[in-house]
Design a protein around this motif. Structure first.
Motif, PDB file in Angstrom:
ATOM      1  N   GLN A  99      -0.360  -0.341  -9.447  1.00 18.16           N
ATOM      2  CA  GLN A  99       0.088  -1.529  -8.839  1.00 18.16           C
ATOM      3  C   GLN A  99       1.046  -2.410  -9.687  1.00 18.16           C
ATOM      4  N   ASN A 100       1.117  -2.046 -11.013  1.00 18.44           N
ATOM      5  CA  ASN A 100       1.867  -2.574 -11.900  1.00 18.44           C
ATOM      6  C   ASN A 100       3.556  -2.598 -11.664  1.00 18.44           C
ATOM      7  N   MET A 101       3.982  -3.761 -11.429  1.00 17.33           N
ATOM      8  CA  MET A 101       5.316  -4.050 -11.197  1.00 17.33           C
ATOM      9  C   MET A 101       6.505  -3.556 -12.177  1.00 17.33           C
TER      10      MET A 101
ATOM     11  N   PRO B 154       8.253  10.140  -6.563  1.00 15.48           N
ATOM     12  CA  PRO B 154       7.849   9.144  -5.422  1.00 15.48           C
ATOM     13  C   PRO B 154       8.227   9.776  -3.932  1.00 15.48           C
ATOM     14  N   ASP B 155       7.559   9.612  -2.881  1.00 13.68           N
ATOM     15  CA  ASP B 155       7.852  10.087  -1.420  1.00 13.68           C
ATOM     16  C   ASP B 155       7.326   9.244  -0.615  1.00 13.68           C
TER      17      ASP B 155
ATOM     18  N   GLY C 253       0.938  -1.285   0.001  1.00 13.56           N
ATOM     19  CA  GLY C 253       0.035   0.057   0.074  1.00 13.56           C
ATOM     20  C   GLY C 253       0.834   1.235  -0.144  1.00 13.56           C
ATOM     21  N   SER C 254       1.910   1.225   0.963  1.00 17.95           N
ATOM     22  CA  SER C 254       2.812   2.335   0.865  1.00 17.95           C
ATOM     23  C   SER C 254       3.540   2.625  -0.422  1.00 17.95           C
ATOM     24  N   ILE C 255       3.774   1.450  -1.270  1.00 15.81           N
ATOM     25  CA  ILE C 255       4.465   1.371  -2.496  1.00 15.81           C
ATOM     26  C   ILE C 255       3.310   2.105  -3.659  1.00 15.81           C
ATOM     27  N   ILE C 256       2.010   1.452  -3.640  1.00 18.13           N
ATOM     28  CA  ILE C 256       0.977   2.260  -4.448  1.00 18.13           C
ATOM     29  C   ILE C 256       1.057   3.568  -4.224  1.00 18.13           C
TER      30      ILE C 256
END
Length: 744
Positions: A379-381, A538-539, A361-364
């Motif tokens: 959500q796509n790696m 990104p943060d 979730g943090s990555i998204i």
């Protein structure tokens, strides 16, 4: 202690006022309730914390006294039939209570920030709190009817939460798919409950186990019917815990918000199926066919879940198939009779998987600063990479969770998975080989997820980003947020002055954007030949989202210690570990003891094998996915330099076949689409044709024929008696002729 147990019935009710009050507030005072919406996070977390402390106290008492407490009261009485409600506090209940409450509290804290943007914030917390309430009621139930009621409530909450963003058609379809798939297992569970009531005359667990055991010992019951009823009971767990072949709903459940995924996959819905099998294990142990079936379903799910996770591009779907595989390990352990190992892995996996989902979730959250709210992109790696430079805390937490799930010591899942692998060698060498091979696959696909996400370089371009003026205050956020607006294609940075509102701890503002996630992220200035542009990057997530992850890291590091057998280090005297002490009453109930009492040499031998397999999977993933070159074109160029001989062509075909199998979910969904969905549609069309053309055709034909006969008779009649008499005599003569030939 007795006094404490007497008030345990209140545990599921402590959190119930929150969804009730939220619902009443939205109905009676909608404007005021929505303005103060962020305040509702505090009572949700506070009441669940009370349940956690109470549950911890009960578990400590169970470790010290090894007791079981049950209290029931009559709800409906009619002649010989008596329906009772009550609660049962035993080691299994205590373990699940702690698991549900600890994970639930951390997910709720995480959700306060994650869902702060959403207009459905209040609805989300109402669903989440009622979800936890239903699960608490499920694990404290003392009979099958009570379990079934809370079982359906858990399913209802999962339906609402998976389809939380119901305006998106894919989310609406996902919740319907989960609901329908679970109805298959739930219908079997209901039939199994009724079947065992017909056999034993009781829904209560203790009476049910005792009566059933006596009937089996005296050979007073049909074994085929008992096996069928036991299978029907098990079918409920197959659907709820996403076991083959009713696993198809679990990956689609990722359409809900990420905190929902963490809760479903760690401590609530999927854990309910494992809990049910563990609760009913005294029945299943008497029926060898069912125990073998449980183990078989478990090992199939273990392997299938791992293979389907190999080629998934969506980070949450990869973790979902990982959950499916790990649940298969637990089911395999229960089928082998390794009650302790199954519950141990349930505990360790819950905390590790909750950490991984919150990390995703943090990555998204960070990816949405670049691609906006689009699950196909955020959500796509394949679009990720290089995030370790921007989200270092999330990266470290996700890395530790990955090591745990891979079975690397000394992390939590190593101790529990190693115990299952050790027991599988005693049960079946074939099952053990598959389980060990799957452990290597787990390490492979989990490090694939990690490397694609955090290593290398970002695979997407920066885009201009703007924010809106609508905002709300955070209960947990940190200071320093700013709002942005766009004027004449220029993005201007404005301080947040008039829109700031007071909060309990810090000042933090968020925008509210309907049912989508589009939160403001920091901006960076870039000069392109004198042209100034402002783009997002990104943060790291806020403290509210990082705090639960850091707590789960501690669980991932140390929770495995509760199951380490101390006699490994002291051969002169046997000392039970904390988990075995807690499970003593349940083990006595199951007429078995913990079989995990190996010596130090056996433990090291088994551990070296499992860890070696895991490291091989990690090495293979690192070789294939670790970015050596900065662009995909360079890698393709190197591949083109290698001459494609027959062996390489064969290898590529095998790899492509495995990739297609994994990416297309093993073609199982397509098979269900063709055989079940299309088959049912064609059957419905055939029934429709039969109803309209045959049934209605006969009825309509009779009506039409009556009309034409009447019309014809109308013209035959001329008003002459002689004509009528002649016609009458003709019919009498015809009748006599037919009667004569038929009779003689």
């Amino acid at each position: 202690m007795e006094h404490t147990y007497q008030y345990s019935w209140i545990l599921p009710l402590i959190t119930l006022p929150v969804p009730v009050l939220i619902g009443m507030g939205l109905l009676l005072f909608p404007t005021a309730t929505k303005k103060l919406r962020r305040i509702w996070a505090f009572p949700s977390i506070f009441f669940l914390s009370i349940v956690m402390f109470f549950s911890t106290h009960l578990s400590i008492q169970q470790v010290n006294s090894s007791s079981i407490f049950q209290y029931v009261w009559s709800w409906a009485i009619n002649n010989d039939f008596s329906l009772e409600f009550g609660y049962l506090i035993d080691p299994l209940t205590s373990i699940l209570l702690i698991l549900i409450t600890t994970v639930g509290i951390l997910v709720l804290i995480y959700s306060d920030n994650y869902m702060s943007h959403d207009q459905g914030y209040l609805r989300f917390f109402a669903y989440m709190t009622f979800f936890n309430t239903s699960m608490l009621g499920l694990v404290t139930s003392s009979n099958l009817i009570q379990i079934y009621i809370f079982w359906e409530l858990v399913g209802m909450c999962s339906y609402l939460l998976i389809g939380f963003w119901f305006t998106r058609s894919i989310a609406a379809s996902a919740c319907q798919k989960a609901f329908v798939t679970n109805r298959v297992g739930d219908f079997g569970l209901l039939l199994g409950i009724l079947g065992f009531y017909w056999i034993t005359g009781s829904f209560d667990f203790r009476d049910l186990f005792e009566i059933f055991n006596n009937l089996i010992c005296n050979n007073q019951i049909n074994s085929l019917f008992v096996t069928l009823c036991a299978f029907l009971l098990f079918s409920g767990a197959i659907a709820k815990s996403a076991q083959f072949p009713l696993h198809i709903w679990l990956p689609d459940a990722m359409e809900g918000p990420t905190p929902i995924s963490a809760l479903i996959h760690a401590a609530t819905m999927v854990a309910a199926g494992i809990f049910l099998v563990a609760r009913l294990l005294p029945i299943f142990l008497i029926i060898p066919y069912i125990m073998n079936l449980i183990a078989l379903i478990g090992i199939i799910t273990v392997f299938l879940g791992a293979t389907l996770a190999l080629a998934q591009k969506d980070i949450k779907r990869s973790l979902a198939y990982s959950t499916m595989s790990q649940l298969g390990y637990m089911m395999l352990a229960l089928g082998m009779g390794s009650y302790r190992a199954a519950l141990f892995h349930l505990i360790t996996h819950a905390y590790s998987k909750a950490l991984l989902f919150l990390g995703s979730g943090s990555i998204i959250h960070s990816m949405e600063a670049i691609v906006g709210y689009s699950p196909d992109k955020s959500q796509n790696m394949a679009l990720m990479g290089g995030l370790r430079k921007h989200v270092s805390i999330t990266k470290n937490a996700f890395f530790l969770g990955t090591l745990s799930l891979c079975g690397i010591p000394p992390f939590a899942c190593f101790w529990s998975k190693d115990e299952i692998l050790s027991d599988s060698w005693l049960y079946s060498p074939v099952f053990a080989i598959i389980a060990c091979f799957t452990a290597g696959l787990t390490a492979f696909y989990m490090f694939r997820v990690y490397l694609l996400t955090f290593e290398g370089h970002l695979n997407v371009h920066f885009q201009n980003y703007s924010a809106k003026k609508n905002s709300s205050f955070s209960l947990w956020g940190k200071e320093g947020s700013k709002m942005f607006k766009k004027e004449n294609s220029l993005v201007t940075l404005l301080p947040m002055i008039n829109n700031e509102k007071a909060s309990f701890f810090w000042k933090k503002t968020y925008q509210i954007e309907g049912n989508v996630r589009n939160m403001t992220q920091p901006f960076i200035n870039i000069n392109f030949w004198g042209t100034k542009k402002i783009v997002s990057y990104p943060d790291e997530s806020d403290n509210t989202m990082l705090f639960p992850m850091l707590v789960l890291v501690q669980f991932t590091l140390f929770i495995g210690g509760i199951g380490i057998p101390f006699n490994l280090f002291n051969q002169e005297e046997i000392h039970l570990d904390i988990l075995s002490k807690l499970l003593i009453p349940s083990l006595n109930l199951l007429h078995q003891t913990s079989n995990h009492s190996e010596n130090w040499y056996e433990f090291v031998t088994n551990a070296v094998l499992s860890v070696s397999i895991a490291y091989f999977g990690i090495f293979l993933a690192s070789s294939l996915y670790k970015p050596v070159y900065s662009s995909l074109q360079n890698l393709n160029f190197l591949n083109s330099l290698v001459k494609k001989g027959p062996k390489r062509i064969l290898r590529d075909k095998i790899i492509n076949a495995i990739y297609d199998w994994s990416y297309n979910r093993g073609y199982i969904d397509a098979f269900y689409e063709i055989s079940l969905i299309e088959g049912i549609r064609r059957l419905a069309q055939l029934a429709y044709f039969f109803d309209r053309r045959i049934i209605d055709g006969i009825t309509n034909g009779i009506g039409v024929s009556t009309f034409f006969i009447g019309e014809g008779i109308k013209y035959v009649g001329g008003g002459r008696i002689s004509s009528y008499l002649l016609l009458y005599l003709f019919y009498v003569f015809l009748f006599l002729v037919i009667y004569y030939f038929v009779l003689f």
